[in-house]
Design an enzyme around this catalytic site. Structure first.
Site, PDB file in Angstrom:
ATOM      1  N   LYS A  96       0.822  -1.126  -0.164  1.00 40.88           N
ATOM      2  CA  LYS A  96       0.141   0.008  -0.019  1.00 40.88           C
ATOM      3  C   LYS A  96       1.161   1.368  -0.055  1.00 40.88           C
ATOM      4  O   LYS A  96       1.701   1.525   0.934  1.00 40.88           O
ATOM      5  CB  LYS A  96      -0.845  -0.250   1.398  1.00 40.88           C
ATOM      6  CG  LYS A  96      -1.923   0.848   1.148  1.00 40.88           C
ATOM      7  CD  LYS A  96      -2.681   1.127   2.349  1.00 40.88           C
ATOM      8  CE  LYS A  96      -3.784   1.937   2.359  1.00 40.88           C
ATOM      9  NZ  LYS A  96      -5.009   1.643   4.006  1.00 40.88           N
ATOM     10  N   SER A 171      -9.405   1.541   2.845  1.00 44.46           N
ATOM     11  CA  SER A 171      -8.838   2.508   2.350  1.00 44.46           C
ATOM     12  C   SER A 171      -7.311   1.260   1.164  1.00 44.46           C
ATOM     13  O   SER A 171      -7.054   1.883   0.022  1.00 44.46           O
ATOM     14  CB  SER A 171      -8.003   3.604   2.399  1.00 44.46           C
ATOM     15  OG  SER A 171      -6.919   3.320   4.003  1.00 44.46           O
ATOM     16  N   SER A 195      -9.372  -0.385   7.445  1.00 42.51           N
ATOM     17  CA  SER A 195      -9.095  -0.153   6.254  1.00 42.51           C
ATOM     18  C   SER A 195      -8.345  -1.326   5.759  1.00 42.51           C
ATOM     19  O   SER A 195      -8.187  -1.540   4.643  1.00 42.51           O
ATOM     20  CB  SER A 195      -8.354   0.531   5.577  1.00 42.51           C
ATOM     21  OG  SER A 195      -8.764   1.699   5.739  1.00 42.51           O
TER      22      SER A 195
END
Lengths: 539, 499
Positions: A96, A171, A195
């Protein structure tokens, strides 16, 4: 319930990381071959999905950022007889874009950091590299990890590989979608209010949010420092355990890092001896009654828990009970205040953490002439701050900075931040009490299936969808999401994955992984492949 | 005398003398190229995290314990937010509602009387970088070497009543941090900085007036000037019927006046909150006690020892304690003279010895060093040598005059010890009464001196003449006071024998 053919392994032939690692370690294949195969997959499929913000495939970027160069050095280490010390030998990993990677741009999904190249690796990244993992690229995300759909990425949205008209969740949407589409066998996400777990659920993969402090935050672009945790996403619980073993453990660079040593997570996942089907005997699973109110209308008037999600979770609970687990009723009475407390604390910390993006030292800067600034009634410096932050932060980030700034205003601290911190203590106590009656807690991960892109525009409704995941961050507890079924939504014709969430006491990762692995031996949900990954497999 | 009384409190920032910064391993050296001592945390790079420097905490503890503060077992770092290019993270890590040290006081001597100023708190915080404005240029440059360097902020209660007293308090802080070895307290280099909060009120009133903060006071000279200026300015405002505005003013040393920087309405909202990257700072009793046990003797304790124990005049004692190096030097010299610091009250002859040592140190040695523009650390005469010299004078081995000669040779760099030097120069005084008496009798019997012997009865001032002759007779080595006493006796005997 599902039309997907089960038992389809990776298109590249490895069902589990352990198989991939031993194939590389024993030189049946090479890290370079594995890496090239995944790079090819990314090149072929990612244009449709938008998982990667950046792929480390440019040989001219130097060995630190070229995936193939990293792979070559892993192969060299194996040739030199060091393969046994590389528990992730040759495993391509997607990160990420909150994780700082030396030499490889890191943006946190924001324009304000566009093109910023960190001079250092996050602790998690350096541990992955030392374990023989290959960093293949940086994954899409909601800007600064603020969002639950990946639609807040400043660059482009990421799509759900089960139905590309739908969101992958967020996210860490890029991380979950990339694993689901088999663009990488392992990804790292961050979880501030769900997330990792929520996109894992919406994409049908396994995601673990470790206990706060179990994994170092050093080198993680901060959203809300007291809530953020890095964790792995993969297709099986065992793979997640293998990754946690590498990335977890004390880090002297993070003052909030937990110092106690890690147990052996892989052996926790191993099948226990004893009568078949009885591996969960004696396990007490708590069901918080506040979480299982199907169709409970939320504040925005939309329905709460999707009945199809409730049914899948119920089926999972039945399965666990059949294997010896005892289901007990528990209560988390302060759940209704969790979202409010979360949005005070998370936005307050975010407003502070994002103050550094001022256009002075790094990232983008927008400035005008002194004359123009003065015409706007501002000093050149103040004008530069205003223009930079106005131009390069997205609307959701601005909303949260404003909210957080308001929360921390002089004279309001007691009413907002302190009060929220007190609620946080009460929520922690709720869990302590619940865990005196059970070993772990089981809930749906998300109250809903993956929704269509653009369908949810009301931020408040989006916040409320985090109801099952947020309390865990407030209490600093570990949470594991794993696939527990599929359902076809009323507005679609593709089956979508459903996630089961296991929450445990502080540092109970080994227990969560043991139960998760046991569940995956009883079921085959995690072996199902999305049409996109299967399509690749057929090629 | 003005009808108004000034009420003053000081906030002093002291840079702690650590190798590395408060929350990261970057170095703190003062002399360095711009941006030489930076790293991800110093620059506030995304993902960087603070880790407290234990050494910095220990130095802050030393100050807190020396001031008698209450030490919090769990203090908390807080973020103080404001936007400025020299502040890399958009906030400063400081302490807010749970500082490391609270209460306590700073003792000093002012206007011939002891004073005690109460402290509100002492907390730890990180320094900011430096904006460098290029003359005539369109750009500002930034140097982050100083960013993250550990500071303590010492906040006094508004106990000070005059600019001179405030300056004396600031000197006491400087002295204290130097005694404690936690900072060089150098105002010119910025390792000691000070803001003053000043208000006035009608004399006799207990209420506090509106306070004005004066910033940017960077030398001892300006502390006094800036506060005096502010007291006069506020008095003028009130006398003219106006009221003082709550504001922050900056001292402009070149113009000798302060200028308004921002009003209370424009004051920053710092949005303090506990830094979530830093768990509470834990100082257990064992650590606190260990630091306490290692505290050196503090300036005020030394002052009491010098004036009460050694019986030195206050002026000497104050001068001796002004710098720890000087005081340490004095103690070492005394030790050579056989006076240990542990001796609380001295017999009279040792008091005389101590006073003699103080004189030689303060007048002779400091005088010579000052003349040559040197400091004590560059003294060619060690404390042991000075102590030995003082002992030789005190026990009568040499005269004070000879002492000056020996001193001059030692100061010029002669490597011998004072005793060896005295021997080599044949200076050792004759104190044997028989030898002295013989010399005296020879002088009084000498035919050339008979006229003076006769005149002595009418003119006793001639004693000096005979003393000179006896000293010449002994090569200057006879003890002058012994010679003088004996001559008086012998001349008196003669007088009574004469017809």
């Amino acid at each position: 319930m599902s039309t997907v053919d089960p038992k389809v392994t990776s298109g590249l032939g490895w069902a589990r990381l352990s198989e991939l690692v031993s194939a590389v370690q024993s030189r049946q294949t090479s890290a370079v071959e594995v890496t090239q195969a995944y790079l090819d997959r990314i090149a072929a499929d990612d244009a449709r999905l938008g998982c990667f913000l950046r792929v480390a495939h440019h040989a001219d970027d130097g060995p630190a950022v070229s995936a193939l160069a990293q792979a070559a050095s892993v192969d060299a280490a194996i040739a030199a007889g060091q393969g046994d010390s590389l528990p992730l030998a040759g495993v391509p990993v997607g990160l990420k874009d909150v994780l700082c990677t030396r030499g490889l741009a890191t943006t946190a999904g924001s324009q304000i950091l566009a093109g910023w190249v960190p001079p250092y690796d996050a602790t998690v990244v350096s541990r992955l590299r030392s374990a023989g993992a290959i960093v293949v690229g940086k994954l899409n995300m909601d800007e600064f990890a603020m969002g639950s759909s990946n639609e807040n990425s400043a660059f482009f949205p990421c799509r759900n590989p089960w139905d590309v008209t739908r969101v992958p969740g967020g996210s860490s949407g890029g991380a979950a979608a990339a694993v689901a589409a088999d663009l990488v066998p392992l990804a790292m996400g961050s979880d501030t209010g769900g997330s990792i777990r929520q996109p894992a659920a919406l994409c049908g993969v396994v995601g673990l949010k470790p206990t706060y402090g179990r994994v170092s935050r050093y080198g993680v672009v901060a959203f809300a420092s007291s809530l953020d945790q890095i964790g792995p996403l993969a297709r099986s619980v065992e793979d997640v355990a293998r990754a946690l073993q590498v990335i977890g453990g004390h880090d002297p660079h993070d003052a909030t890092s937990v110092s106690s040593p890690q147990p052996d997570y892989l052996s926790a996942c191993a099948d226990r001896p004893g009568p078949a089907g009885s591996s969960l005997r004696g396990l007490r699973i708590g069901l918080p009654r506040e979480y299982f109110v199907a169709g409970n209308p939320d504040a925005a008037g939309a329905s709460g828990l999707d009945p199809q999600v409730a049914a899948a979770v119920q089926q999972a609970l039945d399965e666990l009970r059949r294997h010896g687990a005892e289901l007990v009723d528990v209560s988390l009475p302060h759940t209704e205040y969790a979202i409010a407390a979360y949005y005070f604390i998370a936005t307050a910390e975010a407003s502070s953490n994002l103050a550094r993006y001022d256009g002075v030292r790094y990232g983008l800067r927008k400035s005008v002439s002194k004359g123009e600034a003065q015409a706007a009634g501002r000093s050149a410096l103040f004008d530069m701050y205003c223009r930079t932050r106005a131009a390069y932060f997205g609307p959701e980030v601005k909303r949260r900075i404003l909210l957080g700034t308001y929360v921390l205003r002089s004279g309001y601290y007691d009413a907002y931040y302190r009060r929220a911190s007190q609620v946080r203590t009460l929520i922690r106590r709720d869990f302590d009490q619940a865990f005196s009656r059970c070993d772990l807690i089981c809930t749906p991960t998300s109250p809903v299936l993956a929704f269509r892109s653009g369908e949810r525009s009301d931020p408040l409704a989006m916040y409320l969808a985090d109801i099952y995941t947020i309390s865990c961050n407030l209490a600093g507890l570990p949470g594991l999401s794993l696939p527990c079924g599929f359902a076809t939504p009323l507005d679609g014709n593709m089956p979508l994955p459903i996630g089961l969430q296991l929450l445990g006491p502080t540092l109970s990762e080994a227990l969560l992984l043991r139960v998760g692995a046991a569940y995956q031996r009883m079921t085959d949900w995690h072996t199902r492949r999305c049409p996109l990954a299967m399509g690749k497999a057929a090629q | 005398m003005s009808d108004f009384e000034a009420v003053i409190g000081l906030e002093c920032h002291v840079q702690l003398d650590t190798q590395s910064k408060l929350f990261t391993g970057a170095a703190t050296t003062f002399f360095a190229e711009p941006n030489e001592h930076i790293d991800p945390h110093t620059l506030g790079l995304p993902g960087s995290l603070p880790v407290p420097n234990r050494r910095a905490v220990e130095l802050a503890l030393r100050m807190g314990l020396a001031c008698g503060c209450t030490i919090r077992s769990h203090s908390q770092f807080a973020r103080k937010h404001y936007f400025y290019p020299d502040l890399p993270k958009g906030y400063q890590i400081s302490q807010y509602d749970a500082p490391l040290c609270e209460g306590g006081s700073v003792e000093f001597w002012h206007d011939g009387a002891p004073r005690s100023v109460h402290l509100l708190r002492i907390h730890l915080e990180e320094d900011a970088g430096k904006n460098v404005h290029v003359a005539g240029g369109m750009v500002s440059l930034l140097d982050y070497n100083r960013a993250g360097v550990p500071l303590i902020e010492v906040v006094s209660q508004p106990d000070l009543r005059s600019a001179a007293e405030a300056a004396e308090y600031l000197r006491a802080i400087r002295r204290l941090v130097r005694y404690l070895g936690i900072s060089d307290g150098n105002m010119e280099e910025g390792s000691l900085r000070c803001d003053a909060n000043v208000s006035i009120r009608p004399r006799g009133s207990e209420r506090l007036g509106t306070k004005v903060e004066i910033k940017n006071i960077n030398s001892f000279r300006y502390v006094e000037k800036a506060i005096e200026y502010e007291i006069a300015r506020q008095t003028d405002v009130v006398v003219r019927g106006g009221s003082v505005r709550a504001e922050t003013r900056g001292w402009d040393a070149e113009r000798g006046q302060s200028r308004s920087q921002r009003s209370k309405e424009e004051a920053h909202d710092y949005r303090y909150f506990p830094d979530p990257d830093l768990p509470p700072l834990h100082v257990d009793a064992a650590w606190r006690d260990a630091v306490h046990a290692r505290l050196p003797e503090l300036p005020m304790a030394r002052l009491r020892r010098y004036s009460d124990g050694l019986g030195l005049p206050a002026q000497d004692a104050l001068l001796l304690i002004s710098e720890r190096e000087l005081s340490d030097y004095f103690d070492a010299a005394l030790l050579t003279c056989g006076i240990r610091p542990a001796m609380s009250t001295l017999p009279p002859e040792q008091r005389v010895l101590a006073k003699l040592a103080a004189n030689w140190l303060l007048s002779e040695l400091l005088g010579a060093l000052h003349r040559d523009g040197k400091d004590l650390g560059q003294s060619p005469i060690s404390a042991a040598a000075l102590g030995e010299l003082v002992s030789l004078i005190s026990d009568g081995t040499i005269s004070g005059k000879q002492g000056k000669d020996v001193f001059a040779r030692l100061y010029a760099g002669e490597k011998s010890s004072p005793a060896a030097l005295v021997d080599a120069l044949g200076m050792r005084q004759i104190s044997d009464p028989a030898i002295i008496e013989e010399a005296c009798r020879r002088v009084l019997m000498a035919p050339a001196n008979q006229k003076q012997v006769e005149q002595y009865q009418k003119n006793p001032k001639l004693l000096g003449f005979f003393v000179g002759k006896v000293l010449a007779e002994t090569g200057g080595r006879a003890k002058p006071d012994a010679v003088s006493a004996l001559l008086q006796r012998l001349l008196a005997e003669r007088g009574s024998q004469s017809p």
